[in-house]
Every structure is written in structure tokens, then in C-alpha cells.
Design a protein around this motif. Structure first.
Motif, PDB file in Angstrom:
ATOM      1  N   LEU A   1       0.828  -1.207   0.000  1.00 24.43           N
ATOM      2  CA  LEU A   1       0.000   0.000   0.000  1.00 24.43           C
ATOM      3  C   LEU A   1       0.860   1.255   0.000  1.00 24.43           C
ATOM      4  O   LEU A   1       0.594   2.214  -0.748  1.00 24.43           O
ATOM      5  N   VAL A   2       1.908   1.235   0.827  1.00 30.86           N
ATOM      6  CA  VAL A   2       2.796   2.392   0.880  1.00 30.86           C
ATOM      7  C   VAL A   2       3.508   2.584  -0.455  1.00 30.86           C
ATOM      8  O   VAL A   2       3.626   3.702  -0.976  1.00 30.86           O
ATOM      9  N   THR A   3       3.973   1.483  -1.050  1.00 30.76           N
ATOM     10  CA  THR A   3       4.669   1.569  -2.335  1.00 30.76           C
ATOM     11  C   THR A   3       3.748   2.108  -3.428  1.00 30.76           C
ATOM     12  O   THR A   3       4.124   2.978  -4.223  1.00 30.76           O
ATOM     13  N   ALA A   4       2.507   1.608  -3.447  1.00 28.20           N
ATOM     14  CA  ALA A   4       1.552   2.090  -4.448  1.00 28.20           C
ATOM     15  C   ALA A   4       1.239   3.562  -4.251  1.00 28.20           C
ATOM     16  O   ALA A   4       1.144   4.333  -5.207  1.00 28.20           O
ATOM     17  N   SER A   5       1.086   3.963  -2.983  1.00 27.68           N
ATOM     18  CA  SER A   5       0.787   5.378  -2.696  1.00 27.68           C
ATOM     19  C   SER A   5       1.923   6.275  -3.154  1.00 27.68           C
ATOM     20  O   SER A   5       1.701   7.342  -3.742  1.00 27.68           O
ATOM     21  N   ILE A   6       3.158   5.833  -2.869  1.00 36.40           N
ATOM     22  CA  ILE A   6       4.323   6.622  -3.304  1.00 36.40           C
ATOM     23  C   ILE A   6       4.342   6.728  -4.827  1.00 36.40           C
ATOM     24  O   ILE A   6       4.609   7.791  -5.392  1.00 36.40           O
ATOM     25  N   GLY A   7       4.011   5.611  -5.522  1.00 37.49           N
ATOM     26  CA  GLY A   7       3.989   5.641  -6.980  1.00 37.49           C
ATOM     27  C   GLY A   7       2.950   6.599  -7.522  1.00 37.49           C
ATOM     28  O   GLY A   7       3.221   7.367  -8.456  1.00 37.49           O
ATOM     29  N   VAL A   8       1.748   6.586  -6.914  1.00 33.33           N
ATOM     30  CA  VAL A   8       0.691   7.486  -7.364  1.00 33.33           C
ATOM     31  C   VAL A   8       1.077   8.937  -7.118  1.00 33.33           C
ATOM     32  O   VAL A   8       0.928   9.806  -7.991  1.00 33.33           O
ATOM     33  N   VAL A   9       1.583   9.218  -5.902  1.00 36.47           N
ATOM     34  CA  VAL A   9       1.993  10.585  -5.576  1.00 36.47           C
ATOM     35  C   VAL A   9       3.117  11.043  -6.494  1.00 36.47           C
ATOM     36  O   VAL A   9       3.123  12.180  -7.002  1.00 36.47           O
ATOM     37  N   TYR A  10       4.070  10.161  -6.764  1.00 40.03           N
ATOM     38  CA  TYR A  10       5.200  10.522  -7.624  1.00 40.03           C
ATOM     39  C   TYR A  10       4.706  10.825  -9.040  1.00 40.03           C
ATOM     40  O   TYR A  10       5.062  11.864  -9.637  1.00 40.03           O
ATOM     41  N   THR A  11       3.852   9.910  -9.571  1.00 35.66           N
ATOM     42  CA  THR A  11       3.358  10.108 -10.939  1.00 35.66           C
ATOM     43  C   THR A  11       2.527  11.375 -11.040  1.00 35.66           C
ATOM     44  O   THR A  11       2.691  12.191 -11.954  1.00 35.66           O
ATOM     45  N   THR A  12       1.602  11.563 -10.088  1.00 37.26           N
ATOM     46  CA  THR A  12       0.744  12.748 -10.105  1.00 37.26           C
ATOM     47  C   THR A  12       1.562  14.015  -9.910  1.00 37.26           C
ATOM     48  O   THR A  12       1.346  15.027 -10.584  1.00 37.26           O
ATOM     49  N   GLY A  13       2.507  13.940  -8.969  1.00 37.62           N
ATOM     50  CA  GLY A  13       3.330  15.120  -8.686  1.00 37.62           C
ATOM     51  C   GLY A  13       4.178  15.535  -9.870  1.00 37.62           C
ATOM     52  O   GLY A  13       4.249  16.721 -10.217  1.00 37.62           O
ATOM     53  N   ILE A  14       4.794  14.558 -10.520  1.00 35.93           N
ATOM     54  CA  ILE A  14       5.625  14.861 -11.688  1.00 35.93           C
ATOM     55  C   ILE A  14       4.770  15.458 -12.807  1.00 35.93           C
ATOM     56  O   ILE A  14       5.142  16.445 -13.445  1.00 35.93           O
ATOM     57  N   GLY A  15       3.573  14.857 -13.031  1.00 30.64           N
ATOM     58  CA  GLY A  15       2.689  15.409 -14.062  1.00 30.64           C
ATOM     59  C   GLY A  15       2.245  16.814 -13.738  1.00 30.64           C
ATOM     60  O   GLY A  15       2.205  17.685 -14.612  1.00 30.64           O
ATOM     61  N   GLY A  16       1.922  17.065 -12.463  1.00 33.77           N
ATOM     62  CA  GLY A  16       1.517  18.409 -12.064  1.00 33.77           C
ATOM     63  C   GLY A  16       2.623  19.420 -12.213  1.00 33.77           C
ATOM     64  O   GLY A  16       2.397  20.552 -12.660  1.00 33.77           O
ATOM     65  N   LEU A  17       3.836  19.011 -11.854  1.00 34.60           N
ATOM     66  CA  LEU A  17       4.988  19.911 -12.004  1.00 34.60           C
ATOM     67  C   LEU A  17       5.251  20.220 -13.465  1.00 34.60           C
ATOM     68  O   LEU A  17       5.583  21.361 -13.821  1.00 34.60           O
ATOM     69  N   GLU A  18       5.091  19.216 -14.319  1.00 31.59           N
ATOM     70  CA  GLU A  18       5.305  19.425 -15.757  1.00 31.59           C
ATOM     71  C   GLU A  18       4.264  20.385 -16.320  1.00 31.59           C
ATOM     72  O   GLU A  18       4.584  21.286 -17.100  1.00 31.59           O
ATOM     73  N   ASP A  19       2.991  20.195 -15.896  1.00 40.58           N
ATOM     74  CA  ASP A  19       1.935  21.104 -16.356  1.00 40.58           C
ATOM     75  C   ASP A  19       2.203  22.529 -15.894  1.00 40.58           C
ATOM     76  O   ASP A  19       2.008  23.491 -16.653  1.00 40.58           O
ATOM     77  N   ALA A  20       2.633  22.675 -14.642  1.00 43.33           N
ATOM     78  CA  ALA A  20       2.920  24.008 -14.100  1.00 43.33           C
ATOM     79  C   ALA A  20       4.084  24.656 -14.840  1.00 43.33           C
ATOM     80  O   ALA A  20       4.071  25.863 -15.129  1.00 43.33           O
ATOM     81  N   ARG A  21       5.090  23.847 -15.169  1.00 44.24           N
ATOM     82  CA  ARG A  21       6.247  24.382 -15.897  1.00 44.24           C
ATOM     83  C   ARG A  21       5.836  24.858 -17.283  1.00 44.24           C
ATOM     84  O   ARG A  21       6.241  25.937 -17.730  1.00 44.24           O
ATOM     85  N   GLU A  22       5.013  24.063 -17.971  1.00 40.59           N
ATOM     86  CA  GLU A  22       4.581  24.447 -19.317  1.00 40.59           C
ATOM     87  C   GLU A  22       3.690  25.677 -19.283  1.00 40.59           C
ATOM     88  O   GLU A  22       3.770  26.540 -20.167  1.00 40.59           O
ATOM     89  N   ASP A  23       2.824  25.777 -18.265  1.00 47.20           N
ATOM     90  CA  ASP A  23       1.966  26.957 -18.143  1.00 47.20           C
ATOM     91  C   ASP A  23       2.797  28.207 -17.876  1.00 47.20           C
ATOM     92  O   ASP A  23       2.523  29.283 -18.435  1.00 47.20           O
ATOM     93  N   GLU A  24       3.813  28.073 -17.021  1.00 49.46           N
ATOM     94  CA  GLU A  24       4.679  29.222 -16.730  1.00 49.46           C
ATOM     95  C   GLU A  24       5.465  29.638 -17.972  1.00 49.46           C
ATOM     96  O   GLU A  24       5.674  30.832 -18.220  1.00 49.46           O
TER      97      GLU A  24
END
Length: 264
Positions: free
Chosen positions: A25-48
Motif C-alpha cells: 500500500l505504501v509503495t503504491a501510494s508513493i507511486g501514485v503521488v510521484y506520478t501525479t506530482g511529476i505530471g503536475g509539475l510538468e503542467d505548471a512548468r509548461e503553463d509558466e
């Protein structure tokens, strides 16, 4: 004794299974947070990146204003590409039709311009006919205005024509480029005066054929312009063209021609 051993064995197995479940469960949560976080950071970078390009195009619009209104022979604007490209879009047509409501005298002014387009993953920034636009998901918003003046007494509809120094298809990559605006000509393209009769007025129709027709329509409405009484559907941007109308005593149509050079 054996019963106690069985209890201990079952407890050990349960604790092991529980640990495995918790670890998964912890590993899956870290994977989801990592994937979502990286995607969000990429979107924010492109918007900026697109926001920074909008600021650069605001500067470009000011520089073109120096060329067309202040007599400067040329002005250069720096653009950071960072994976984007800058080039020229399809031609945009602008037509100004003016009719004297009393004498039926009329004139038509038509120009075609090539928009400058910054194309990035998050959207586009466009300079076209004296205005700048931000385009997100196909929806365009006008960021700087082309300087129309609409009043009952005297109105001004400037026509700013831009074209590429060379039609090479644009420049892409991660470098920084200069967009140089060269002054080619600035003149009064047309003048229309209804004369001294206060009851006389000119009916002016402004038509823009552009992929950003809806944004042009909103701008015209902000000036108090309205769809033509004879054809209200002409203000529908769905076909890529809008026509708006106003009335004035005197109309001036300045025409400025600017050449854009993209230097790496």
C-alpha cells in the motif's frame, strides 16, 4: 505446547501478511503521488513557459508600436524557446467598409497580415494585426489590444500588416532568438468625412477573418460595436469570421507595414 506453537505460527504468518499488505500500500501510494506530482509539475512548468511568452509578446507589441508610431526604424524582442517554436501562421484578413448614410458614398479598405506565432506544449501566443493573443486548448483571449478608437465624432481603425522576412517555416529548439521588427511603411491609408451636416454619419463595418475570430468579436463589443442590423449572424465566429459595426462622423484608417525577421 503444540497448541501454543500453532498460535505463534499463525500470528507470525498474519503479521507477515499484514506487513506485505502495508508495504504494498505504501509503495503504491508513493507511486501514485510521484506520478501525479511529476505530471503536475510538468503542467505548471509548461503553463509558466506560456505565461513568460505572453509577457515577451507584450514587449514585442510595444516594440512594434515604437516602429509604427514613434518613427523607430526597427526594434528587437528576445524570445526563449525552451522546446517551443516561433514562426508564422496562416494569413488573417481585415476589411473596413464605410458608407455615408446620406449620400451612399462608400469606400473599402482591405489588408492581409501574417501573424507571428509562438507554439509551445501548453498552447500558443500570437501577434496579429496589432493585437496579442494567448491560446489555451483552442480558446483565444486577447491580451493586448490593437488600438481602435470608436467615437461618434472621430474614429480610428489602424491596420497593422506584418509579414516574414523569409518564409522558412519558423525556428524551434531550446535556444533564445530575436524577433526584429523592421519598419517598411507608415501612412494614412484612408480618410472618410461625412461633412458639416450634423445629421449625416458614416456606417462602418469591420470584418476580421481569423482563427481567433471570437476574441476579436469580444474586443469589438467592448468598444460598443454591435453586429450589423442587416445581418446579425455576421458576428457569429463559428465560421472563423466576424463583422461588427459602428457609426461615426469621421473615419481615419492608418496603415503600417512591418517586416518580422527571426534571428537565432
Amino acid at each position: 505446547m503444540s497448541r501454543n506453537c500453532d498460535l505463534l505460527d499463525r500470528r507470525g504468518v498474519s503479521e507477515t501478511i499484514g506487513f506485505v499488505f502495508v508495504f504494498a500500500l505504501v509503495t503504491a501510494s508513493i507511486g501514485v503521488v510521484y506520478t501525479t506530482g511529476i505530471g503536475g509539475l510538468e503542467d505548471a512548468r509548461e503553463d509558466e513557459q506560456l505565461t513568460n511568452a505572453v509577457r515577451a509578446f507584450d514587449v514585442l507589441a510595444d516594440n512594434v508600436g515604437d516602429v509604427t508610431s514613434e518613427g523607430a526604424p526597427s526594434r528587437a524582442t528576445e524570445l526563449k524557446l525552451s522546446g517551443a517554436s516561433v514562426g508564422f501562421g496562416d494569413p488573417v484578413g481585415i476589411t473596413v467598409q464605410v458608407n455615408d448614410t446620406d449620400s451612399d458614398a462608400n469606400l473599402t479598405y482591405t489588408q492581409t497580415t501574417r501573424p507571428l506565432v509562438y507554439d509551445a506544449p501548453a498552447g500558443q501566443v500570437v501577434y496579429s494585426a496589432g493585437a496579442t493573443f494567448r491560446v489555451d486548448g483552442g480558446d483565444a483571449a486577447m491580451r493586448s489590444e490593437p488600438g481602435l478608437v470608436v467615437t461618434d465624432r472621430q474614429s480610428v481603425v489602424p491596420l497593422v500588416v506584418t509579414y516574414p522576412a523569409s518564409d522558412s517555416g519558423g525556428v524551434g529548439g531550446s535556444s533564445t532568438v530575436l524577433v526584429v521588427a523592421h519598419r517598411q511603411s507608415v501612412e494614412l491609408g484612408g480618410r472618410f468625412d461625412t461633412g458639416p451636416d450634423p445629421a449625416d454619419e458614416a456606417r462602418v463595418n469591420v470584418t476580421v477573418n481569423s482563427p481567433r475570430a471570437a476574441a476579436w468579436g469580444r474586443y469589438f463589443e467592448s468598444l460598443g460595436m454591435s453586429p450589423p442590423n442587416s445581418n446579425p449572424a455576421a458576428a457569429d465566429p463559428s465560421d472563423g469570421e466576424v463583422t461588427y459595426q459602428f457609426f461615426t462622423d469621421r473615419l481615419l484608417v492608418p496603415e503600417s507595414v512591418v517586416e518580422f525577421e527571426i534571428a537565432g
